[in-house]
Design a protein around this motif. Structure first.
Motif, PDB file in Angstrom:
ATOM      1  N   MET A  73      -0.897  13.365  49.621  1.00  0.00           N
ATOM      2  CA  MET A  73      -1.217  14.622  48.944  1.00  0.00           C
ATOM      3  C   MET A  73      -2.671  15.012  49.168  1.00  0.00           C
ATOM      4  N   SER A 101       4.384  15.986  39.991  1.00  0.00           N
ATOM      5  CA  SER A 101       3.218  15.447  40.678  1.00  0.00           C
ATOM      6  C   SER A 101       1.985  16.282  40.348  1.00  0.00           C
ATOM      7  N   ASP A 133      -0.098  17.814  42.242  1.00  0.00           N
ATOM      8  CA  ASP A 133      -0.212  19.046  43.024  1.00  0.00           C
ATOM      9  C   ASP A 133       0.938  20.019  42.766  1.00  0.00           C
ATOM     10  N   THR A 175       6.225  18.286  43.641  1.00  0.00           N
ATOM     11  CA  THR A 175       7.366  17.398  43.473  1.00  0.00           C
ATOM     12  C   THR A 175       7.723  17.248  42.008  1.00  0.00           C
ATOM     13  N   THR A 196      14.127  13.498  43.262  1.00  0.00           N
ATOM     14  CA  THR A 196      12.862  14.157  43.575  1.00  0.00           C
ATOM     15  C   THR A 196      13.188  15.495  44.219  1.00  0.00           C
ATOM     16  N   PHE A 214       3.410   9.447  38.177  1.00  0.00           N
ATOM     17  CA  PHE A 214       2.840   9.843  39.465  1.00  0.00           C
ATOM     18  C   PHE A 214       1.415   9.312  39.593  1.00  0.00           C
ATOM     19  N   THR A 215       1.089   8.848  40.787  1.00  0.00           N
ATOM     20  CA  THR A 215      -0.280   8.464  41.098  1.00  0.00           C
ATOM     21  C   THR A 215      -1.085   9.711  41.442  1.00  0.00           C
ATOM     22  N   GLY A 245      -0.046  11.390  44.563  1.00  0.00           N
ATOM     23  CA  GLY A 245       1.271  11.994  44.664  1.00  0.00           C
ATOM     24  C   GLY A 245       2.444  11.075  44.839  1.00  0.00           C
ATOM     25  N   ARG A 246       2.243   9.741  44.818  1.00  0.00           N
ATOM     26  CA  ARG A 246       3.367   8.822  44.890  1.00  0.00           C
ATOM     27  C   ARG A 246       3.954   8.608  43.501  1.00  0.00           C
ATOM     28  N   LEU A 247       5.209   8.191  43.440  1.00  0.00           N
ATOM     29  CA  LEU A 247       5.869   7.996  42.160  1.00  0.00           C
ATOM     30  C   LEU A 247       6.092   6.506  41.910  1.00  0.00           C
ATOM     31  N   ASP A 294       7.745   5.054  45.253  1.00  0.00           N
ATOM     32  CA  ASP A 294       8.537   5.864  46.187  1.00  0.00           C
ATOM     33  C   ASP A 294       9.728   5.075  46.731  1.00  0.00           C
TER      34      ASP A 294
END
Length: 419
Positions: free
Chosen positions: A1, A35, A37, A40, A56, A73-74, A77-79, A94
């Motif tokens: 992201m 997320s 941003d 997602t 997702t 979420f990080t 942008g990872r989950l 992810d």
């Protein structure tokens, strides 16, 4: 992201997920998460009898699990989720397991840049912490109060490091607890320890400690302050010079001490949530000037506006401004910025966020079952069925709105001067 500057900041509205109804074949779908941003949307879904996965947007993870909880979420942008399979639990990011499965994990912590993900860890009836799936080599009878350094490289917690038979008061008085950093315990033994806190570099840890039955202080890298107090609260590092401050209670009144020396003479009924400005020049806190009269204070100067409850102190990047949520016993929330309440009271409100240049402030509130985005006290043109806190772009001229409207998840970029 990537960084905020790399996000899509084109003004306007985009439908990210047209329908939030469960996808075909799914028994049900839990509450959604988005997320940072806004690109997602994720939700835990039931895909079969005793089988769960994660949706997702309009896709579904390939793997299924017996249970999934705590999606988070990080910043990049990872989950991250905690998943159970074959009666063991593991951290997944992810849809990929990080580290090995174990008896149980919980309390996910994520570093400021997303590089470090820590959890509490239980294996073989012993407790520790794990960083990016790797548990401490040392294990303990119990561990709590988890902490992760801002750079994501170090972990800390409070552990019982001495055996203490039930109801053995003398053993308790000798101290059985200590701070454990990256698996290694401090040599000191304390009656109680709370809130291990890292400095920005991750090389210093400060914590509240009860050193005798009636005395408390702050311990820094296992060295207690020379001065003790009736009570102390969570310490805070000055990012400029590394000094440490903490609320302290003396003869029934609260003030602030720096490196053990009182700098705000005790005069408050309560003092907590100390925060420094980024340059270290300003010190803020939530204080109570009297019983049930809470407000914010900067450099020991409290605002005039008070409430029975004040929470969620947020200070601007330049340290000159601050926002809190004021309420009457957790009802009728007001958003208070710079000591003045924005118009309106709400059933719920979320912490204020400031733009990078400190000029603008925004938040999210809820009233009559609808969520509303406020910028500088002014509402967006319409309310939403559900929403998440707003995010400013790098120069503070635009704000990202992430919301659910008519069963669709939408992403809106609005110009601040249009509010």
């Amino acid at each position: 992201m990537g960084k905020i500057s790399s996000w899509d900041w084109e003004t306007g509205q985009k439908t990210v997920v047209k329908s939030l109804s469960p996808l075909e074949g799914h028994g049900w779908q839990e509450e959604p998460y988005v997320s940072p941003d806004g690109e997602t949307l994720a939700a835990i879904v039931k895909v079969g009898d005793g089988e769960f996965s994660v949706r997702t947007n309009d896709s579904v993870w390939e793997n299924v699990y017996e249970k999934i909880w705590y999606p988070k979420f990080t910043p990049d942008g990872r989950l991250a989720t905690i998943c159970q399979q074959d009666m063991e639990w593991a951290l997944t990011v992810d849809d990929t397991m990080v580290g090995e499965a174990t008896d149980y994990i919980w309390d996910t912590l994520i570093s400021e840049d997303g590089s470090g993900i820590a959890t509490m860890h239980k294996g073989m009836e012993r407790y520790s912490m794990a960083l990016n799936g790797e548990p401490w080599e040392e294990t303990y009878d119990n561990v709590n109060q988890p902490a992760l350094s801002p750079d994501g490289l170090h972990t800390a917690g409070v552990a019982q490091v001495e055996k203490m038979p039930a109801a053995d008061i003398e053993a308790f008085k000798r101290g059985a607890y200590s701070v454990v950093v990256d698996g290694k315990p401090w040599a000191g033994r304390y009656l109680n320890v709370w809130t291990p806190t890292f400095n920005a570099k991750g090389d210093t840890v400060a914590a509240q400690a009860r050193v005798t039955v009636y005395e408390n202080t702050i311990v820094v890298n296992d060295k207690p302050w020379a001065q003790t107090f009736n009570q102390v609260w969570e310490p805070n590092f000055n990012p400029k010079d590394g000094t440490i401050v903490a609320p302290v209670r003396i003869e029934g009144k609260w003030g602030v001490a720096r490196d053990g020396v009182v700098i705000w003479e005790p005069r408050y009924a309560q003092c907590l949530e100390l925060q420094h400005s980024e340059d270290g020049s300003k010190l803020w806190a939530i204080v109570a000037t009297g019983y049930g009269q809470f407000t914010a204070a900067c450099d020991n100067a409290p605002w005039d506006t008070t409430y029975s409850t004040v929470t969620d102190l947020v200070i601007s990047p330049d340290g000159k401004r601050a926002g809190v949520l004021g309420s009457e016993y957790s009802a009728n929330f007001e958003v208070v910025v710079d000591g003045k309440a924005w118009a309106g009271s709400y059933e719920m409100a979320w912490p204020v966020t400031f733009s990078a240049d400190s000029k603008n402030a925004a938040t999210m509130v809820e009233k009559d079952g609808k969520r509303r985005i406020l910028v500088n006290g002014k509402p967006f043109e319409r309310d939403f069925d559900h929403a998440w806190p707003p995010v400013f772009n790098e120069d503070g001229t635009k704000v990202l709105i992430r919301a659910i409207e008519n069963n669709s998840y939408i992403r809106i970029v609005a110009e601040v001067d249009k509010f």
